[in-house]
Design a protein around this motif. Structure first.
Motif, PDB file in Angstrom:
ATOM      1  N   LEU A   1       0.843  -1.197   0.000  1.00  0.00           N
ATOM      2  CA  LEU A   1       0.000   0.000   0.000  1.00  0.00           C
ATOM      3  C   LEU A   1       0.875   1.242   0.000  1.00  0.00           C
ATOM      4  O   LEU A   1       1.949   1.231   0.593  1.00  0.00           O
ATOM      5  CB  LEU A   1      -0.770   0.062   1.312  1.00  0.00           C
ATOM      6  CG  LEU A   1      -2.135  -0.572   1.440  1.00  0.00           C
ATOM      7  CD1 LEU A   1      -2.590  -0.461   2.899  1.00  0.00           C
ATOM      8  CD2 LEU A   1      -3.142   0.117   0.544  1.00  0.00           C
TER       9      LEU A   1
ATOM     10  N   PRO B   1      -7.714   7.901  10.889  1.00  0.00           N
ATOM     11  CA  PRO B   1      -6.788   8.952  11.312  1.00  0.00           C
ATOM     12  C   PRO B   1      -6.622  10.069  10.286  1.00  0.00           C
ATOM     13  O   PRO B   1      -6.044  11.112  10.599  1.00  0.00           O
ATOM     14  CB  PRO B   1      -5.463   8.194  11.493  1.00  0.00           C
ATOM     15  CG  PRO B   1      -5.593   6.947  10.678  1.00  0.00           C
ATOM     16  CD  PRO B   1      -7.052   6.600  10.659  1.00  0.00           C
TER      17      PRO B   1
ATOM     18  N   THR C   1      -7.501   3.094  -4.210  1.00  0.00           N
ATOM     19  CA  THR C   1      -8.621   3.321  -3.305  1.00  0.00           C
ATOM     20  C   THR C   1      -8.690   4.830  -3.109  1.00  0.00           C
ATOM     21  O   THR C   1      -7.845   5.443  -2.455  1.00  0.00           O
ATOM     22  CB  THR C   1      -8.473   2.487  -2.002  1.00  0.00           C
ATOM     23  OG1 THR C   1      -9.608   2.738  -1.181  1.00  0.00           O
ATOM     24  CG2 THR C   1      -7.192   2.745  -1.227  1.00  0.00           C
TER      25      THR C   1
ATOM     26  N   ASN D   1     -10.227  -0.788  -4.576  1.00  0.00           N
ATOM     27  CA  ASN D   1     -10.642  -1.102  -3.204  1.00  0.00           C
ATOM     28  C   ASN D   1     -11.669  -0.088  -2.722  1.00  0.00           C
ATOM     29  O   ASN D   1     -11.446   1.124  -2.776  1.00  0.00           O
ATOM     30  CB  ASN D   1      -9.423  -1.091  -2.272  1.00  0.00           C
ATOM     31  CG  ASN D   1      -9.848  -1.071  -0.801  1.00  0.00           C
ATOM     32  OD1 ASN D   1      -9.686  -0.069  -0.105  1.00  0.00           O
ATOM     33  ND2 ASN D   1     -10.403  -2.164  -0.315  1.00  0.00           N
TER      34      ASN D   1
ATOM     35  N   ASN E   1     -14.256  -0.335   0.568  1.00  0.00           N
ATOM     36  CA  ASN E   1     -14.807  -1.189   1.624  1.00  0.00           C
ATOM     37  C   ASN E   1     -16.211  -0.760   2.021  1.00  0.00           C
ATOM     38  O   ASN E   1     -16.512   0.435   2.071  1.00  0.00           O
ATOM     39  CB  ASN E   1     -13.895  -1.133   2.857  1.00  0.00           C
ATOM     40  CG  ASN E   1     -12.574  -1.831   2.618  1.00  0.00           C
ATOM     41  OD1 ASN E   1     -12.454  -2.628   1.702  1.00  0.00           O
ATOM     42  ND2 ASN E   1     -11.577  -1.534   3.443  1.00  0.00           N
TER      43      ASN E   1
ATOM     44  N   PRO F   1     -10.789  -7.760   1.961  1.00  0.00           N
ATOM     45  CA  PRO F   1      -9.908  -7.458   3.086  1.00  0.00           C
ATOM     46  C   PRO F   1     -10.656  -7.506   4.417  1.00  0.00           C
ATOM     47  O   PRO F   1     -11.743  -6.953   4.539  1.00  0.00           O
ATOM     48  CB  PRO F   1      -9.419  -6.029   2.796  1.00  0.00           C
ATOM     49  CG  PRO F   1     -10.324  -5.461   1.769  1.00  0.00           C
ATOM     50  CD  PRO F   1     -11.080  -6.578   1.121  1.00  0.00           C
TER      51      PRO F   1
ATOM     52  N   ASN G   1     -10.011  -6.274   8.049  1.00  0.00           N
ATOM     53  CA  ASN G   1      -9.137  -5.419   8.865  1.00  0.00           C
ATOM     54  C   ASN G   1      -9.537  -5.531  10.330  1.00  0.00           C
ATOM     55  O   ASN G   1     -10.732  -5.533  10.644  1.00  0.00           O
ATOM     56  CB  ASN G   1      -9.309  -3.946   8.476  1.00  0.00           C
ATOM     57  CG  ASN G   1      -8.873  -3.637   7.051  1.00  0.00           C
ATOM     58  OD1 ASN G   1      -7.697  -3.417   6.799  1.00  0.00           O
ATOM     59  ND2 ASN G   1      -9.824  -3.634   6.111  1.00  0.00           N
TER      60      ASN G   1
ATOM     61  N   SER H   1      -5.683  -8.081   6.711  1.00  0.00           N
ATOM     62  CA  SER H   1      -5.249  -6.710   6.390  1.00  0.00           C
ATOM     63  C   SER H   1      -4.730  -5.977   7.616  1.00  0.00           C
ATOM     64  O   SER H   1      -3.795  -6.460   8.237  1.00  0.00           O
ATOM     65  CB  SER H   1      -6.400  -5.975   5.699  1.00  0.00           C
ATOM     66  OG  SER H   1      -6.824  -6.707   4.573  1.00  0.00           O
ATOM     67  N   ALA H   2      -5.338  -4.830   7.968  1.00  0.00           N
ATOM     68  CA  ALA H   2      -4.803  -4.062   9.100  1.00  0.00           C
ATOM     69  C   ALA H   2      -4.870  -4.890  10.380  1.00  0.00           C
ATOM     70  O   ALA H   2      -5.751  -5.736  10.541  1.00  0.00           O
ATOM     71  CB  ALA H   2      -5.607  -2.774   9.268  1.00  0.00           C
TER      72      ALA H   2
ATOM     73  N   PHE I   1      -1.049  -7.390   3.301  1.00  0.00           N
ATOM     74  CA  PHE I   1      -0.356  -6.159   2.943  1.00  0.00           C
ATOM     75  C   PHE I   1       1.045  -6.250   3.535  1.00  0.00           C
ATOM     76  O   PHE I   1       1.185  -6.546   4.730  1.00  0.00           O
ATOM     77  CB  PHE I   1      -1.061  -4.929   3.534  1.00  0.00           C
ATOM     78  CG  PHE I   1      -2.324  -4.551   2.822  1.00  0.00           C
ATOM     79  CD1 PHE I   1      -2.312  -4.216   1.475  1.00  0.00           C
ATOM     80  CD2 PHE I   1      -3.536  -4.517   3.494  1.00  0.00           C
ATOM     81  CE1 PHE I   1      -3.472  -3.855   0.807  1.00  0.00           C
ATOM     82  CE2 PHE I   1      -4.703  -4.149   2.840  1.00  0.00           C
ATOM     83  CZ  PHE I   1      -4.673  -3.827   1.496  1.00  0.00           C
TER      84      PHE I   1
ATOM     85  N   LEU J   1       1.084   0.785   6.507  1.00  0.00           N
ATOM     86  CA  LEU J   1      -0.146   0.548   5.721  1.00  0.00           C
ATOM     87  C   LEU J   1      -0.389   1.850   4.960  1.00  0.00           C
ATOM     88  O   LEU J   1       0.300   2.125   3.982  1.00  0.00           O
ATOM     89  CB  LEU J   1      -1.298   0.168   6.661  1.00  0.00           C
ATOM     90  CG  LEU J   1      -1.185  -1.233   7.276  1.00  0.00           C
ATOM     91  CD1 LEU J   1      -2.155  -1.409   8.428  1.00  0.00           C
ATOM     92  CD2 LEU J   1      -1.435  -2.295   6.213  1.00  0.00           C
ATOM     93  N   LEU J   2      -1.342   2.681   5.397  1.00  0.00           N
ATOM     94  CA  LEU J   2      -1.440   4.018   4.795  1.00  0.00           C
ATOM     95  C   LEU J   2      -0.717   5.001   5.714  1.00  0.00           C
ATOM     96  O   LEU J   2       0.188   5.717   5.290  1.00  0.00           O
ATOM     97  CB  LEU J   2      -2.907   4.399   4.590  1.00  0.00           C
ATOM     98  CG  LEU J   2      -3.623   3.598   3.504  1.00  0.00           C
ATOM     99  CD1 LEU J   2      -5.126   3.878   3.507  1.00  0.00           C
ATOM    100  CD2 LEU J   2      -3.063   3.894   2.106  1.00  0.00           C
ATOM    101  N   THR J   3      -1.102   4.984   6.994  1.00  0.00           N
ATOM    102  CA  THR J   3      -0.449   5.899   7.952  1.00  0.00           C
ATOM    103  C   THR J   3       0.025   5.166   9.204  1.00  0.00           C
ATOM    104  O   THR J   3       0.700   5.754  10.031  1.00  0.00           O
ATOM    105  CB  THR J   3      -1.427   7.011   8.398  1.00  0.00           C
ATOM    106  OG1 THR J   3      -2.518   6.403   9.123  1.00  0.00           O
ATOM    107  CG2 THR J   3      -1.991   7.786   7.218  1.00  0.00           C
ATOM    108  N   THR J   4      -0.371   3.910   9.371  1.00  0.00           N
ATOM    109  CA  THR J   4      -0.043   3.183  10.612  1.00  0.00           C
ATOM    110  C   THR J   4       0.953   2.047  10.322  1.00  0.00           C
ATOM    111  O   THR J   4       1.070   1.613   9.177  1.00  0.00           O
ATOM    112  CB  THR J   4      -1.324   2.619  11.268  1.00  0.00           C
ATOM    113  OG1 THR J   4      -1.905   1.649  10.389  1.00  0.00           O
ATOM    114  CG2 THR J   4      -2.340   3.708  11.578  1.00  0.00           C
TER     115      THR J   4
HETATM  116  C1  DTB Z   1      -8.021  -2.133   3.391  1.00  0.00           C
HETATM  117  O1  DTB Z   1      -9.029  -2.844   3.529  1.00  0.00           O
HETATM  118  N1  DTB Z   1      -7.148  -1.877   4.352  1.00  0.00           N
HETATM  119  C2  DTB Z   1      -6.130  -0.955   3.880  1.00  0.00           C
HETATM  120  C3  DTB Z   1      -6.501  -0.794   2.379  1.00  0.00           C
HETATM  121  N2  DTB Z   1      -7.702  -1.516   2.264  1.00  0.00           N
HETATM  122  C4  DTB Z   1      -6.596   0.536   1.784  1.00  0.00           C
HETATM  123  C5  DTB Z   1      -6.047   0.275   4.666  1.00  0.00           C
HETATM  124  C6  DTB Z   1      -5.797   0.039   6.148  1.00  0.00           C
HETATM  125  C7  DTB Z   1      -5.574   1.357   6.774  1.00  0.00           C
HETATM  126  C8  DTB Z   1      -5.202   1.259   8.214  1.00  0.00           C
HETATM  127  C9  DTB Z   1      -5.017   2.601   8.827  1.00  0.00           C
HETATM  128  C10 DTB Z   1      -3.884   3.401   8.244  1.00  0.00           C
HETATM  129  O2  DTB Z   1      -2.759   2.884   8.049  1.00  0.00           O
HETATM  130  O3  DTB Z   1      -4.077   4.612   8.025  1.00  0.00           O
END
Ligand code: DTB
Ligand code: SAM
Ligand code: SF4
Length: 329
Positions: free
Chosen positions: A46, A62, A132, A153, A155, A222, A224, A264-265, A287, A292-295
């Motif tokens: 990601l 977040p 996404t 993606n 959700n 996914p 999470n 996933s998360a 993943f 991930l995206l921010t965590t």
């Molecule tokens: C999904 O189902 N989980 C991923 C992805 N698709 C985009 C994102 C998880 C994000 C967790 C919080 C973060 O890292 O910001």
């Protein structure tokens, strides 16, 4: 092989979800072996290409501008930075690269044109490219498809009933409409949700029911576990137990046998043994990469060790591989 069913009732799905957990895992494992090679796990990376400042109020997120989290707002990343990250991911063994944007919906502007360029670039590297980006119209989905998008993606996160407790700035039906637009443009659908947000078991079953009764099941689902982030309304939610993840994954595997079920998360808080239970329950995608995206997420090295210990191997891409050089910055 048993037929793929789209006429599941909530009662049937609940009866599966409620089975004694070891029996449930065993049945899911059997289905997994019928439809997939159980030693193969898809590795996806990601990248948040546009971080923070989102106008939506998703209670778990977040990146919502209205919550005070540590996430810093950033503009859309330069295309060459994104393409270099994709190349790095490919070199580390990822076959799918997913670009996320903290947008409510796609707007027809220069940023979208740049995302289309990113999609073209990643696609030409031979990776399955996924995005996404929030809600999409039919025309925007078509533009993404034409640029080479492989998957999208989007959700549904939870049940229709619990949705308004989590998000007030859009409706469940808005999500389903985007999924339709993606499907109608022959883009692979990736849709799942989150557990650990305070939902009931009925809501978890409701979410799986929505997905399993779509005319065509999502190709990827996914699952999470909530990553509770300080500053969001869900910061104090207790951690979900591995058995809740196992029940969700196993039930998803049984009702949507062909789907790739993604653990996933939440992996960062699971040990090797807990993750192994999820693979036994039918998960066959993760993943990878330390964010991930921010965590945080387990890094490539840690996952490589896990794959070695569990005798798992990364699944090949559906796309042809092409040799690519890193772009100087
Ligand atoms: C999904 O189902 N989980 C991923 C992805 N698709 C985009 C994102 C998880 C994000 C967790 C919080 C973060 O890292 O910001
Ligand atoms: N803005 C776009 C959207 O909402 O579709 C794309 C990015 S959004 C961050 C993608 C997904 O990440 C959400 O639908 C949600 O399921 C998941 N997600 C976000 N924050 C999370 C968290 N704290 N824990 C677990 N999953 C999360
Ligand atoms: Fe925005 Fe997506 Fe986060 Fe919701 S989940 S606040 S839409 S980035």
């Amino acid at each position: 092989m048993d037929a793929i069913r789209n006429d599941w009732t909530k009662e049937e799905i609940k009866a599966i979800y409620d089975k004694p957990v070891l029996e449930l895992m065993f049945e899911a494992g059997m289905v997994h072996r019928k439809y997939h090679e159980p030693s193969e796990v898809q590795v996806c990376t990601l990248l948040s290409v546009k971080t923070g400042g989102c106008p939506e109020d998703c209670g778990y997120c977040p990146q919502a501008a209205r919550y005070h989290t540590d996430v810093k707002v950033e503009k859309l990343l330069p295309t060459e930075v994104v393409l270099n990250k994709a190349l790095e991911a490919k070199e580390s063994g990822s076959t799918r690269f997913c670009m996320g944007a903290a947008w409510r919906e796609v707007r027809d502007n220069k940023d979208f044109d740049r995302v289309l360029d990113m999609v073209k670039g990643v696609s030409s590297m031979g990776m399955e490219v996924c995005c996404t980006l929030g809600m999409l119209t039919d025309e925007q989905a078509k533009k993404l498809k034409d640029a080479g998008l492989y998957a999208y993606n989007h959700n549904i996160d939870t049940s229709e009933e619990f949705y308004e407790d989590v998000i007030s700035t859009r409706k469940y039906d808005d999500r389903l409409e985007t999924i339709d637009n993606v499907r109608n443009n022959e883009i692979s659908v990736c849709s799942g949700g989150i557990i650990g947000m305070g939902e009931s078991e009925g809501d978890r079953v409701g979410m799986l029911h929505t997905l399993a009764t779509l005319t065509e099941h999502p190709e990827s689902v996914p699952v999470n576990a909530l990553v509770p982030v300080e500053g969001t309304p869900m910061e104090d939610q207790p951690r979900v137990s591995v058995w809740e993840m196992v029940r969700m994954i196993a039930t998803a595997r049984i009702v949507m046998p062909k789907a790739m079920v993604r653990l996933s998360a939440g992996r960062v808080r699971m040990n090797l043994e807990e993750q192994a239970l999820c693979f036994l329950a039918g998960a066959n995608s993760i993943f990878a990469g330390d964010t991930l995206l921010t965590t945080p997420n387990p890094g490539y090295v840690e996952d490589k060790e896990m794959f070695q210990i569990l005798n798992l191997q990364p699944r090949a891409s559906h796309k042809e591989s092409v040799k690519f050089e890193k772009i100087p910055q």
